[in-house]
Design an enzyme around this catalytic site. Sequence first.
Site, PDB file in Angstrom:
ATOM      1  N   ASP A 166      20.222 -59.248  12.994  1.00 19.36           N
ATOM      2  CA  ASP A 166      19.997 -60.581  12.444  1.00 19.36           C
ATOM      3  C   ASP A 166      20.128 -60.605  10.919  1.00 19.36           C
ATOM      4  O   ASP A 166      19.501 -61.420  10.242  1.00 19.36           O
ATOM      5  CB  ASP A 166      18.617 -61.115  12.862  1.00 19.36           C
ATOM      6  CG  ASP A 166      17.489 -60.182  12.453  1.00 19.36           C
ATOM      7  OD1 ASP A 166      17.777 -59.094  11.907  1.00 19.36           O
ATOM      8  OD2 ASP A 166      16.318 -60.544  12.672  1.00 19.36           O
TER       9      ASP A 166
ATOM     10  N   HIS B  22      42.282 -44.073  -0.422  1.00 16.75           N
ATOM     11  CA  HIS B  22      41.214 -45.065  -0.293  1.00 16.75           C
ATOM     12  C   HIS B  22      39.896 -44.389   0.081  1.00 16.75           C
ATOM     13  O   HIS B  22      39.162 -44.854   0.938  1.00 16.75           O
ATOM     14  CB  HIS B  22      41.589 -46.131   0.744  1.00 16.75           C
ATOM     15  CG  HIS B  22      42.669 -47.053   0.278  1.00 16.75           C
ATOM     16  ND1 HIS B  22      43.398 -47.858   1.123  1.00 16.75           N
ATOM     17  CD2 HIS B  22      43.150 -47.305  -0.967  1.00 16.75           C
ATOM     18  CE1 HIS B  22      44.284 -48.549   0.427  1.00 16.75           C
ATOM     19  NE2 HIS B  22      44.144 -48.239  -0.842  1.00 16.75           N
TER      20      HIS B  22
ATOM     21  N   ASP C 225      38.346 -45.650  -9.054  1.00 19.18           N
ATOM     22  CA  ASP C 225      39.103 -46.896  -8.869  1.00 19.18           C
ATOM     23  C   ASP C 225      38.076 -47.967  -8.532  1.00 19.18           C
ATOM     24  O   ASP C 225      37.514 -47.986  -7.441  1.00 19.18           O
ATOM     25  CB  ASP C 225      40.109 -46.724  -7.733  1.00 19.18           C
ATOM     26  CG  ASP C 225      41.060 -47.915  -7.576  1.00 19.18           C
ATOM     27  OD1 ASP C 225      40.688 -49.022  -8.011  1.00 19.18           O
ATOM     28  OD2 ASP C 225      42.151 -47.738  -7.014  1.00 19.18           O
TER      29      ASP C 225
ATOM     30  N   ASP D 281      40.645 -54.618 -11.382  1.00 21.82           N
ATOM     31  CA  ASP D 281      41.046 -53.457 -10.584  1.00 21.82           C
ATOM     32  C   ASP D 281      41.538 -52.364 -11.532  1.00 21.82           C
ATOM     33  O   ASP D 281      42.686 -52.366 -11.950  1.00 21.82           O
ATOM     34  CB  ASP D 281      42.143 -53.876  -9.598  1.00 21.82           C
ATOM     35  CG  ASP D 281      42.552 -52.761  -8.649  1.00 21.82           C
ATOM     36  OD1 ASP D 281      41.939 -51.685  -8.678  1.00 21.82           O
ATOM     37  OD2 ASP D 281      43.502 -52.973  -7.872  1.00 21.82           O
TER      38      ASP D 281
ATOM     39  N   HIS E 148      52.129 -44.399  -2.776  1.00 19.88           N
ATOM     40  CA  HIS E 148      51.897 -45.852  -2.764  1.00 19.88           C
ATOM     41  C   HIS E 148      52.851 -46.572  -3.706  1.00 19.88           C
ATOM     42  O   HIS E 148      53.661 -45.949  -4.398  1.00 19.88           O
ATOM     43  CB  HIS E 148      50.444 -46.156  -3.148  1.00 19.88           C
ATOM     44  CG  HIS E 148      50.029 -45.556  -4.465  1.00 19.88           C
ATOM     45  ND1 HIS E 148      50.366 -46.097  -5.678  1.00 19.88           N
ATOM     46  CD2 HIS E 148      49.274 -44.459  -4.745  1.00 19.88           C
ATOM     47  CE1 HIS E 148      49.856 -45.368  -6.659  1.00 19.88           C
ATOM     48  NE2 HIS E 148      49.194 -44.361  -6.124  1.00 19.88           N
TER      49      HIS E 148
ATOM     50  N   HIS F  64      50.444 -54.408  -7.698  1.00 19.95           N
ATOM     51  CA  HIS F  64      50.302 -55.582  -6.839  1.00 19.95           C
ATOM     52  C   HIS F  64      49.768 -56.743  -7.661  1.00 19.95           C
ATOM     53  O   HIS F  64      49.217 -56.566  -8.753  1.00 19.95           O
ATOM     54  CB  HIS F  64      49.353 -55.286  -5.671  1.00 19.95           C
ATOM     55  CG  HIS F  64      48.020 -54.724  -6.092  1.00 19.95           C
ATOM     56  ND1 HIS F  64      46.994 -55.512  -6.565  1.00 19.95           N
ATOM     57  CD2 HIS F  64      47.553 -53.446  -6.129  1.00 19.95           C
ATOM     58  CE1 HIS F  64      45.947 -54.752  -6.857  1.00 19.95           C
ATOM     59  NE2 HIS F  64      46.257 -53.496  -6.616  1.00 19.95           N
TER      60      HIS F  64
ATOM     61  N   HIS G  71      44.194 -57.495  -3.813  1.00 17.45           N
ATOM     62  CA  HIS G  71      45.622 -57.481  -3.496  1.00 17.45           C
ATOM     63  C   HIS G  71      45.997 -58.949  -3.280  1.00 17.45           C
ATOM     64  O   HIS G  71      45.957 -59.460  -2.171  1.00 17.45           O
ATOM     65  CB  HIS G  71      45.898 -56.640  -2.252  1.00 17.45           C
ATOM     66  CG  HIS G  71      45.655 -55.182  -2.468  1.00 17.45           C
ATOM     67  ND1 HIS G  71      45.061 -54.365  -1.540  1.00 17.45           N
ATOM     68  CD2 HIS G  71      45.914 -54.386  -3.534  1.00 17.45           C
ATOM     69  CE1 HIS G  71      44.974 -53.134  -2.008  1.00 17.45           C
ATOM     70  NE2 HIS G  71      45.475 -53.120  -3.217  1.00 17.45           N
TER      71      HIS G  71
ATOM     72  N   GLU H 156      49.983 -49.027 -11.578  1.00 20.84           N
ATOM     73  CA  GLU H 156      49.108 -47.901 -11.222  1.00 20.84           C
ATOM     74  C   GLU H 156      49.866 -46.720 -10.621  1.00 20.84           C
ATOM     75  O   GLU H 156      49.697 -46.396  -9.448  1.00 20.84           O
ATOM     76  CB  GLU H 156      48.037 -48.378 -10.240  1.00 20.84           C
ATOM     77  CG  GLU H 156      48.564 -49.192  -9.056  1.00 20.84           C
ATOM     78  CD  GLU H 156      47.460 -49.625  -8.111  1.00 20.84           C
ATOM     79  OE1 GLU H 156      46.722 -48.766  -7.612  1.00 20.84           O
ATOM     80  OE2 GLU H 156      47.353 -50.846  -7.880  1.00 20.84           O
TER      81      GLU H 156
ATOM     82  N   TYR I 240      49.472 -37.001  -6.549  1.00 21.67           N
ATOM     83  CA  TYR I 240      48.436 -36.496  -5.646  1.00 21.67           C
ATOM     84  C   TYR I 240      48.930 -35.186  -5.049  1.00 21.67           C
ATOM     85  O   TYR I 240      49.848 -35.170  -4.224  1.00 21.67           O
ATOM     86  CB  TYR I 240      48.142 -37.525  -4.554  1.00 21.67           C
ATOM     87  CG  TYR I 240      47.900 -38.905  -5.130  1.00 21.67           C
ATOM     88  CD1 TYR I 240      46.640 -39.287  -5.571  1.00 21.67           C
ATOM     89  CD2 TYR I 240      48.960 -39.806  -5.274  1.00 21.67           C
ATOM     90  CE1 TYR I 240      46.431 -40.544  -6.126  1.00 21.67           C
ATOM     91  CE2 TYR I 240      48.759 -41.058  -5.827  1.00 21.67           C
ATOM     92  CZ  TYR I 240      47.493 -41.423  -6.260  1.00 21.67           C
ATOM     93  OH  TYR I 240      47.290 -42.661  -6.818  1.00 21.67           O
TER      94      TYR I 240
ATOM     95  N   ARG J  22      45.420 -40.996 -10.880  1.00 23.96           N
ATOM     96  CA  ARG J  22      45.969 -42.354 -10.903  1.00 23.96           C
ATOM     97  C   ARG J  22      45.452 -43.033 -12.167  1.00 23.96           C
ATOM     98  O   ARG J  22      44.285 -42.844 -12.554  1.00 23.96           O
ATOM     99  CB  ARG J  22      45.565 -43.152  -9.661  1.00 23.96           C
ATOM    100  CG  ARG J  22      46.146 -44.554  -9.629  1.00 23.96           C
ATOM    101  CD  ARG J  22      46.078 -45.194  -8.228  1.00 23.96           C
ATOM    102  NE  ARG J  22      44.730 -45.429  -7.720  1.00 23.96           N
ATOM    103  CZ  ARG J  22      44.146 -44.703  -6.776  1.00 23.96           C
ATOM    104  NH1 ARG J  22      44.773 -43.666  -6.244  1.00 23.96           N
ATOM    105  NH2 ARG J  22      42.927 -44.995  -6.359  1.00 23.96           N
TER     106      ARG J  22
ATOM    107  N   GLU K  90      45.412 -46.956 -13.782  1.00 24.38           N
ATOM    108  CA  GLU K  90      45.696 -48.343 -13.396  1.00 24.38           C
ATOM    109  C   GLU K  90      45.143 -49.320 -14.412  1.00 24.38           C
ATOM    110  O   GLU K  90      43.970 -49.245 -14.794  1.00 24.38           O
ATOM    111  CB  GLU K  90      45.076 -48.634 -12.031  1.00 24.38           C
ATOM    112  CG  GLU K  90      45.259 -50.060 -11.544  1.00 24.38           C
ATOM    113  CD  GLU K  90      44.596 -50.296 -10.197  1.00 24.38           C
ATOM    114  OE1 GLU K  90      44.977 -51.260  -9.505  1.00 24.38           O
ATOM    115  OE2 GLU K  90      43.681 -49.521  -9.835  1.00 24.38           O
TER     116      GLU K  90
END
Length: 438
Positions: free
Chosen positions: A40, A241, A258, A269, A348, A352, A359, A382, A386, A403, A405
Amino acid sequence: MPVCIDKAEFKARREHLLSLIGPNSVAIIPAASEVTRSRDTDYAFRQDSDFYYLTGFNEPDAVLVLSTHSETPSTLFCLNKDKLAEIWHGRRIGFEKAKKDYLFDQTCALSELTEQLLNLVNGQQILFYAQGTYPSFDDKVWSLLGTLRSNRTLKAPTTIKDISALIHEMRLFKSPAEVNIMRKACEISAQGHIRAMQFATPGATEYQLEAELHHHYAMHGARHPAYGTIVGGGDNANILHYTDNCDALNDGDLVLIDSGCELQGYAADITRTFPVNGQFSEPQAQLYNIVLAAQEAAFTEVKPGGSLAKANKLAMTVLTQGLIDLGILQGELHELLASQACKAFYMHGLGHWLGLDVHDVGDYKQDEKERSFEPGMVLTIEPGLYISLDAKAPEQYQGIGIRIEDNLLVTEQGYENLTQSVPKSISEIETLMSLKAN
């Protein structure tokens, strides 16, 4: 002074959308509903982005109807005032106050939706609706159409069109008010990243850095992150991710963060990668500078007439040459570019759109051609590398994920980097991390 969007701007957006759907048309745009978290309890309510873009109205289960063949072009259906319900669940605006405060032509209680929709849709030739977005609301629309079709005195629309494309093209271009909010969201997020950099130390945990970020966001008016924050130390950075954020940070590793806040619905972002102990090792610095150079090369294409595809080509050239120089890739540059060999270590896309969704919406192609950048667009750039522990690469580079970005606004002259205040050169990062947070 808090930044905000005037209600008149939301009204102007509705009027512009009405001009796009054409005569004898009606559009139905539902709000989001609350979502159960467990038993609930519900997740924190987050309004549907398209609905919010057109209304600024932040209550669940509301419905916006736009009609080009009505004396009331915009109608909002929303929950009515209810003293008992409001004691338990919080205050409601109510349909009477919503009409005045949000500049709708007509407002009705949500309990009147079924009856009033018949009147608003009857006789219209085209129904604009984003079918499939909310399956439970789809059922209401199909029931409505069934009633109209089965009654000889009523007339159902003969055509159904998706409203999403029209709204998403509008959302792609940010107004000055939207840019001001995004600029603020980016600055709050940037300072959160700086705080996390200064907090980091061997033995701290990924979730502690996450907590530093989220605390900073909330303390500056952005109560929620725009997406699941990624804090990946060491080889965890090679999970694109990664959101477990449960491991300790080890001396000698890099950590990739990130994260961005959401402010008045708009997302930031940002990604930064930095050494847990404040000092880059030589292999880490070699890889890092390749990624940074790739980002800087891509930035040169962010201008009116440029495109994400062209920017990505520049970035991939820098990444591929850098991997050749380090002995991670072998072969001729032109052949490796043709085979996209660097994709083994850069899986990747380059970036974006950014806005009400992290996104964000908007087509990347027009007439099967790559879309050119235009002033008012906001996007991320970005690039990354890796190299996991089991990668086919020299041992000194294994277990490193990087990375970088930033969030860029396309301007008449080129771009504005909305997140430039977060250090990203090696010297800037090492200097910042040598200054511990108070």
